[in-house]
Design a protein around this motif. Sequence first.
Motif, PDB file in Angstrom:
ATOM      1  N   GLY A   1       0.811  -1.078  -0.070  1.00  0.00           N
ATOM      2  CA  GLY A   1      -0.019  -0.097  -0.105  1.00  0.00           C
ATOM      3  C   GLY A   1       1.045   1.162   0.026  1.00  0.00           C
ATOM      4  O   GLY A   1       0.340   2.239  -0.001  1.00  0.00           O
ATOM      5  N   TYR A   2       2.106   1.445  -0.164  1.00  0.00           N
ATOM      6  CA  TYR A   2       3.104   2.436  -0.390  1.00  0.00           C
ATOM      7  C   TYR A   2       3.140   2.914  -1.650  1.00  0.00           C
ATOM      8  O   TYR A   2       2.996   2.184  -2.394  1.00  0.00           O
ATOM      9  CB  TYR A   2       4.350   2.005   0.267  1.00  0.00           C
ATOM     10  N   VAL A   3       3.291   4.353  -1.696  1.00  0.00           N
ATOM     11  CA  VAL A   3       3.081   5.026  -3.099  1.00  0.00           C
ATOM     12  C   VAL A   3       4.456   5.729  -3.105  1.00  0.00           C
ATOM     13  O   VAL A   3       4.738   6.553  -2.156  1.00  0.00           O
ATOM     14  CB  VAL A   3       2.206   5.808  -3.171  1.00  0.00           C
ATOM     15  N   ALA A   4       5.299   5.523  -4.301  1.00  0.00           N
ATOM     16  CA  ALA A   4       6.744   6.365  -4.351  1.00  0.00           C
ATOM     17  C   ALA A   4       6.284   7.738  -4.773  1.00  0.00           C
ATOM     18  O   ALA A   4       5.371   7.939  -5.450  1.00  0.00           O
ATOM     19  CB  ALA A   4       7.316   5.532  -5.309  1.00  0.00           C
ATOM     20  N   TYR A   5       7.009   8.593  -4.146  1.00  0.00           N
ATOM     21  CA  TYR A   5       7.033   9.954  -4.544  1.00  0.00           C
ATOM     22  C   TYR A   5       8.560  10.576  -4.540  1.00  0.00           C
ATOM     23  O   TYR A   5       9.448   9.897  -3.955  1.00  0.00           O
ATOM     24  CB  TYR A   5       6.157  10.632  -3.734  1.00  0.00           C
ATOM     25  N   GLY A   6       8.597  11.621  -5.239  1.00  0.00           N
ATOM     26  CA  GLY A   6       9.840  12.310  -5.423  1.00  0.00           C
ATOM     27  C   GLY A   6      10.742  11.604  -6.500  1.00  0.00           C
ATOM     28  O   GLY A   6      10.407  10.603  -6.831  1.00  0.00           O
ATOM     29  N   PRO A   7      12.018  12.286  -6.385  1.00  0.00           N
ATOM     30  CA  PRO A   7      12.952  11.563  -7.496  1.00  0.00           C
ATOM     31  C   PRO A   7      13.824  10.667  -6.660  1.00  0.00           C
ATOM     32  O   PRO A   7      13.782  10.428  -5.494  1.00  0.00           O
ATOM     33  CB  PRO A   7      13.905  12.757  -7.614  1.00  0.00           C
ATOM     34  N   GLU A   8      14.254   9.818  -7.529  1.00  0.00           N
ATOM     35  CA  GLU A   8      15.308   8.648  -7.171  1.00  0.00           C
ATOM     36  C   GLU A   8      16.839   9.344  -6.267  1.00  0.00           C
ATOM     37  O   GLU A   8      16.954  10.403  -6.894  1.00  0.00           O
ATOM     38  CB  GLU A   8      15.912   7.827  -8.185  1.00  0.00           C
ATOM     39  N   PHE A   9      17.083   8.786  -5.392  1.00  0.00           N
ATOM     40  CA  PHE A   9      18.281   9.420  -4.884  1.00  0.00           C
ATOM     41  C   PHE A   9      19.021   8.348  -4.326  1.00  0.00           C
ATOM     42  O   PHE A   9      18.722   7.389  -3.931  1.00  0.00           O
ATOM     43  CB  PHE A   9      17.750  10.476  -3.512  1.00  0.00           C
ATOM     44  N   PRO A  10      20.531   8.539  -3.928  1.00  0.00           N
ATOM     45  CA  PRO A  10      21.423   7.694  -3.632  1.00  0.00           C
ATOM     46  C   PRO A  10      21.585   7.604  -2.171  1.00  0.00           C
ATOM     47  O   PRO A  10      21.136   8.667  -1.363  1.00  0.00           O
ATOM     48  CB  PRO A  10      22.549   8.123  -4.154  1.00  0.00           C
ATOM     49  N   ASP A  11      21.390   6.502  -1.344  1.00  0.00           N
ATOM     50  CA  ASP A  11      21.647   6.238  -0.040  1.00  0.00           C
ATOM     51  C   ASP A  11      22.652   5.234   0.283  1.00  0.00           C
ATOM     52  O   ASP A  11      22.481   3.878  -0.492  1.00  0.00           O
ATOM     53  CB  ASP A  11      20.487   5.875   0.796  1.00  0.00           C
ATOM     54  N   ALA A  12      23.667   5.402   0.751  1.00  0.00           N
ATOM     55  CA  ALA A  12      24.691   4.498   0.922  1.00  0.00           C
ATOM     56  C   ALA A  12      25.322   3.852  -0.429  1.00  0.00           C
ATOM     57  O   ALA A  12      25.577   2.667  -0.729  1.00  0.00           O
ATOM     58  CB  ALA A  12      24.452   3.399   1.745  1.00  0.00           C
ATOM     59  N   GLY A  13      25.166   4.654  -1.403  1.00  0.00           N
ATOM     60  CA  GLY A  13      25.715   4.193  -2.861  1.00  0.00           C
ATOM     61  C   GLY A  13      24.488   3.445  -3.477  1.00  0.00           C
ATOM     62  O   GLY A  13      24.773   2.885  -4.438  1.00  0.00           O
ATOM     63  N   ILE A  14      23.462   3.135  -3.118  1.00  0.00           N
ATOM     64  CA  ILE A  14      22.189   2.345  -3.403  1.00  0.00           C
ATOM     65  C   ILE A  14      20.989   3.440  -3.899  1.00  0.00           C
ATOM     66  O   ILE A  14      20.758   4.287  -3.198  1.00  0.00           O
ATOM     67  CB  ILE A  14      21.676   1.303  -2.577  1.00  0.00           C
ATOM     68  N   PRO A  15      20.481   3.213  -4.995  1.00  0.00           N
ATOM     69  CA  PRO A  15      19.393   4.132  -5.380  1.00  0.00           C
ATOM     70  C   PRO A  15      18.017   3.879  -4.716  1.00  0.00           C
ATOM     71  O   PRO A  15      17.817   2.471  -4.482  1.00  0.00           O
ATOM     72  CB  PRO A  15      19.033   3.619  -7.133  1.00  0.00           C
ATOM     73  N   HIS A  16      17.562   4.776  -4.166  1.00  0.00           N
ATOM     74  CA  HIS A  16      16.284   4.830  -3.177  1.00  0.00           C
ATOM     75  C   HIS A  16      15.174   5.660  -3.768  1.00  0.00           C
ATOM     76  O   HIS A  16      15.529   6.630  -4.660  1.00  0.00           O
ATOM     77  CB  HIS A  16      16.529   5.171  -1.876  1.00  0.00           C
ATOM     78  N   ARG A  17      14.001   5.451  -3.338  1.00  0.00           N
ATOM     79  CA  ARG A  17      12.861   6.255  -3.448  1.00  0.00           C
ATOM     80  C   ARG A  17      12.264   6.820  -2.108  1.00  0.00           C
ATOM     81  O   ARG A  17      11.955   5.543  -1.333  1.00  0.00           O
ATOM     82  CB  ARG A  17      11.878   5.749  -4.348  1.00  0.00           C
ATOM     83  N   ALA A  18      11.689   7.743  -1.828  1.00  0.00           N
ATOM     84  CA  ALA A  18      10.695   8.045  -0.569  1.00  0.00           C
ATOM     85  C   ALA A  18       9.394   7.366  -1.095  1.00  0.00           C
ATOM     86  O   ALA A  18       9.039   7.224  -2.179  1.00  0.00           O
ATOM     87  CB  ALA A  18      10.682   9.329  -0.384  1.00  0.00           C
ATOM     88  N   MET A  19       8.708   6.854   0.018  1.00  0.00           N
ATOM     89  CA  MET A  19       7.278   5.894  -0.297  1.00  0.00           C
ATOM     90  C   MET A  19       6.614   6.499   1.106  1.00  0.00           C
ATOM     91  O   MET A  19       7.212   6.729   2.131  1.00  0.00           O
ATOM     92  CB  MET A  19       7.374   4.827  -0.274  1.00  0.00           C
ATOM     93  N   ARG A  20       5.296   6.586   0.946  1.00  0.00           N
ATOM     94  CA  ARG A  20       4.389   7.011   1.983  1.00  0.00           C
ATOM     95  C   ARG A  20       3.089   5.855   1.925  1.00  0.00           C
ATOM     96  O   ARG A  20       2.775   5.569   0.692  1.00  0.00           O
ATOM     97  CB  ARG A  20       3.921   8.366   1.831  1.00  0.00           C
TER      98      ARG A  20
END
Length: 52
Positions: A30-49
């Motif tokens: 039930g989470y929805v991604a928002y915003g741009p992809e960003f690196p965290d510890a060298g791994i691509p991430h997306r914020a989700m809510r």
Amino acid sequence: ALEEAARARGLAAVDLHAQTHALGFYERLGYVAYGPEFPDAGIPHRAMRRVL
């Protein structure tokens, strides 16, 4: 358990940072991604809510 604790505190939503390869897993919960992809510890991430 985290979502139950958030509801008990009266929160309307919970947010997380998901590795992009795991987006489908969180979307099924039930989470929805928002915003741009960003690196965290060298791994691509997306914020989700997820609205509770």
